[in-house]
Design a protein around this motif. Structure first.
Motif, PDB file in Angstrom:
ATOM      1  N   TYR A 147       0.712  -1.322   0.164  1.00  0.00           N
ATOM      2  CA  TYR A 147       0.089  -0.041  -0.029  1.00  0.00           C
ATOM      3  C   TYR A 147       0.879   1.249   0.202  1.00  0.00           C
ATOM      4  O   TYR A 147       2.075   1.399   0.388  1.00  0.00           O
ATOM      5  CB  TYR A 147      -1.010  -0.038   1.171  1.00  0.00           C
ATOM      6  CG  TYR A 147      -2.128  -0.756   0.903  1.00  0.00           C
ATOM      7  CD1 TYR A 147      -3.170   0.179   0.539  1.00  0.00           C
ATOM      8  CD2 TYR A 147      -2.519  -1.909   1.431  1.00  0.00           C
ATOM      9  CE1 TYR A 147      -4.511  -0.606   0.132  1.00  0.00           C
ATOM     10  CE2 TYR A 147      -3.765  -2.534   1.090  1.00  0.00           C
ATOM     11  CZ  TYR A 147      -4.839  -1.601   0.492  1.00  0.00           C
ATOM     12  OH  TYR A 147      -5.955  -2.452   0.526  1.00  0.00           O
ATOM     13  N   TYR A 148       0.231   2.201  -0.533  1.00  0.00           N
ATOM     14  CA  TYR A 148       0.898   3.670  -0.429  1.00  0.00           C
ATOM     15  C   TYR A 148       0.224   4.344   0.760  1.00  0.00           C
ATOM     16  O   TYR A 148      -0.845   4.477   0.657  1.00  0.00           O
ATOM     17  CB  TYR A 148       0.862   4.474  -1.729  1.00  0.00           C
ATOM     18  CG  TYR A 148       1.422   3.626  -3.063  1.00  0.00           C
ATOM     19  CD1 TYR A 148       2.836   3.653  -3.057  1.00  0.00           C
ATOM     20  CD2 TYR A 148       0.520   3.373  -4.060  1.00  0.00           C
ATOM     21  CE1 TYR A 148       3.438   2.726  -4.177  1.00  0.00           C
ATOM     22  CE2 TYR A 148       1.126   2.580  -5.129  1.00  0.00           C
ATOM     23  CZ  TYR A 148       2.530   2.448  -5.290  1.00  0.00           C
ATOM     24  OH  TYR A 148       3.131   1.824  -6.314  1.00  0.00           O
ATOM     25  N   ILE A 149       1.201   4.976   1.361  1.00  0.00           N
ATOM     26  CA  ILE A 149       0.473   5.929   2.501  1.00  0.00           C
ATOM     27  C   ILE A 149       1.284   7.155   2.416  1.00  0.00           C
ATOM     28  O   ILE A 149       2.435   7.264   1.842  1.00  0.00           O
ATOM     29  CB  ILE A 149       0.486   5.188   3.768  1.00  0.00           C
ATOM     30  CG1 ILE A 149       2.041   4.897   4.439  1.00  0.00           C
ATOM     31  CG2 ILE A 149      -0.048   3.770   3.996  1.00  0.00           C
ATOM     32  CD1 ILE A 149       2.206   4.649   5.709  1.00  0.00           C
ATOM     33  N   ALA A 150       0.567   8.125   3.383  1.00  0.00           N
ATOM     34  CA  ALA A 150       1.453   9.474   3.354  1.00  0.00           C
ATOM     35  C   ALA A 150       0.965  10.036   4.635  1.00  0.00           C
ATOM     36  O   ALA A 150       0.090   9.871   5.201  1.00  0.00           O
ATOM     37  CB  ALA A 150       1.331  10.238   2.046  1.00  0.00           C
ATOM     38  N   PHE A 151       1.671  11.144   5.211  1.00  0.00           N
ATOM     39  CA  PHE A 151       1.325  12.057   6.217  1.00  0.00           C
ATOM     40  C   PHE A 151       1.012  13.332   5.588  1.00  0.00           C
ATOM     41  O   PHE A 151       1.466  13.852   4.694  1.00  0.00           O
ATOM     42  CB  PHE A 151       2.264  12.120   7.297  1.00  0.00           C
ATOM     43  CG  PHE A 151       2.867  10.982   7.734  1.00  0.00           C
ATOM     44  CD1 PHE A 151       2.466  10.041   8.318  1.00  0.00           C
ATOM     45  CD2 PHE A 151       4.235  10.693   7.547  1.00  0.00           C
ATOM     46  CE1 PHE A 151       2.530   8.904   9.024  1.00  0.00           C
ATOM     47  CE2 PHE A 151       4.601   9.387   7.962  1.00  0.00           C
ATOM     48  CZ  PHE A 151       3.668   8.530   8.729  1.00  0.00           C
ATOM     49  N   PRO A 152      -0.165  14.026   6.126  1.00  0.00           N
ATOM     50  CA  PRO A 152      -0.683  15.125   5.562  1.00  0.00           C
ATOM     51  C   PRO A 152       0.618  16.421   5.503  1.00  0.00           C
ATOM     52  O   PRO A 152       1.497  16.209   6.218  1.00  0.00           O
ATOM     53  CB  PRO A 152      -1.691  15.802   6.616  1.00  0.00           C
ATOM     54  CG  PRO A 152      -2.381  14.456   7.266  1.00  0.00           C
ATOM     55  CD  PRO A 152      -1.037  13.431   7.312  1.00  0.00           C
ATOM     56  N   SER A 153       0.543  17.375   4.279  1.00  0.00           N
ATOM     57  CA  SER A 153       1.346  18.176   4.396  1.00  0.00           C
ATOM     58  C   SER A 153       2.898  17.949   4.054  1.00  0.00           C
ATOM     59  O   SER A 153       3.855  18.709   3.903  1.00  0.00           O
ATOM     60  CB  SER A 153       1.560  18.987   5.476  1.00  0.00           C
ATOM     61  OG  SER A 153       0.264  19.614   5.821  1.00  0.00           O
ATOM     62  N   GLU A 154       3.161  16.312   3.783  1.00  0.00           N
ATOM     63  CA  GLU A 154       4.230  15.807   3.327  1.00  0.00           C
ATOM     64  C   GLU A 154       4.363  15.388   2.071  1.00  0.00           C
ATOM     65  O   GLU A 154       3.377  14.999   1.434  1.00  0.00           O
ATOM     66  CB  GLU A 154       4.699  14.532   4.223  1.00  0.00           C
ATOM     67  CG  GLU A 154       5.401  14.939   5.322  1.00  0.00           C
ATOM     68  CD  GLU A 154       6.144  13.619   6.055  1.00  0.00           C
ATOM     69  OE1 GLU A 154       6.737  13.660   7.275  1.00  0.00           O
ATOM     70  OE2 GLU A 154       6.163  12.526   5.258  1.00  0.00           O
ATOM     71  N   MET A 155       5.383  15.675   1.080  1.00  0.00           N
ATOM     72  CA  MET A 155       5.476  15.446  -0.282  1.00  0.00           C
ATOM     73  C   MET A 155       6.421  14.063  -0.424  1.00  0.00           C
ATOM     74  O   MET A 155       7.061  14.033  -1.102  1.00  0.00           O
ATOM     75  CB  MET A 155       6.137  16.606  -1.098  1.00  0.00           C
ATOM     76  CG  MET A 155       5.309  18.026  -1.066  1.00  0.00           C
ATOM     77  SD  MET A 155       3.390  17.606  -1.331  1.00  0.00           S
ATOM     78  CE  MET A 155       3.761  17.183  -2.866  1.00  0.00           C
TER      79      MET A 155
END
Length: 210
Positions: A147-155
């Motif tokens: 899966y692809y995940i991310a944290f808000p405001s991070e590129m």
């Protein structure tokens, strides 16, 4: 004489070619082994959070949001503390994201939509005494089962194992255990129903006999 010399030279050349081929294959296998080790060892701890420090968490699954909070080391459904939750399952869920490890980190992402992270439908959130974490869940890569995940405001985009996300594929019903009272009540109702059915059958049989 010249013929024998040519044969000898030919044999020597053949031996040189075979030796070179052997060394090439050996080096290739060595490099492949090294590359495999590199892939296995690149798992990075993205969030070094102790699961015991989490005091509340929530997640979205199939369009529903489920929220939980901890009191005296016991987890409760935030909207109804009377529910008896499977504590082991809750703890196993939290361990998927605390600490959180990634198999790969994709830097300087300019288009989050290609990973399903521009407007994510799923999120996993949790709080400790001094921090709040939001994890956006993107697409599943069906080729790698990650899966692809991310944290808000991070590129940045983090590639994680499938069970990091599927570990939260639970509805509230999946997490609630029956209490002893509920089990006894259900058994009593079933017994009463059986006795009623048997009484009716007995009465019917007696009537038919008359």
């Amino acid at each position: 004489m010249k013929k024998k010399q040519r044969q000898t030279i030919g044999m020597l050349l053949a031996l040189v070619v075979l030796a070179a081929a052997f060394l090439g294959i050996r080096q290739y296998n060595k490099n492949a082994s090294s590359a495999t080790s590199t892939i296995e060892d690149t798992q990075e701890t993205v969030l070094d959070v102790n699961s015991d420090d989490i005091i509340s968490f929530r997640y979205v699954y199939e369009g529903e949001t489920y929220a939980f909070e901890k009191e005296d080391d016991t987890w409760y459904y935030a909207d109804d503390h009377s529910l008896n939750l499977n504590q082991d399952r809750i703890k196993a869920m939290i361990l998927k994201v605390a600490p959180l490890k990634a198999d790969q980190v994709i830097e300087n992402v300019t288009d989050m939509s290609q990973y399903g992270l521009a407007d994510p439908e799923r999120t996993i959130q949790y709080e400790t005494a001094d921090r709040s974490v939001i994890i956006n869940v993107g697409n599943l890569n069906s080729m790698t089962s990650q899966y692809y995940i991310a944290f808000p405001s991070e590129m940045k985009v983090y590639v994680v194992a499938t069970n990091v996300v599927t570990g939260f594929n639970y509805t509230l019903d999946d997490l609630v255990e029956e209490t002893t009272e509920e089990t006894e009540s259900t058994e009593a109702a079933e017994t009463a129903e059986t006795e009623t059915t048997e009484a009716v059958e007995t009465e019917t049989a007696a009537t038919e006999a008359d």
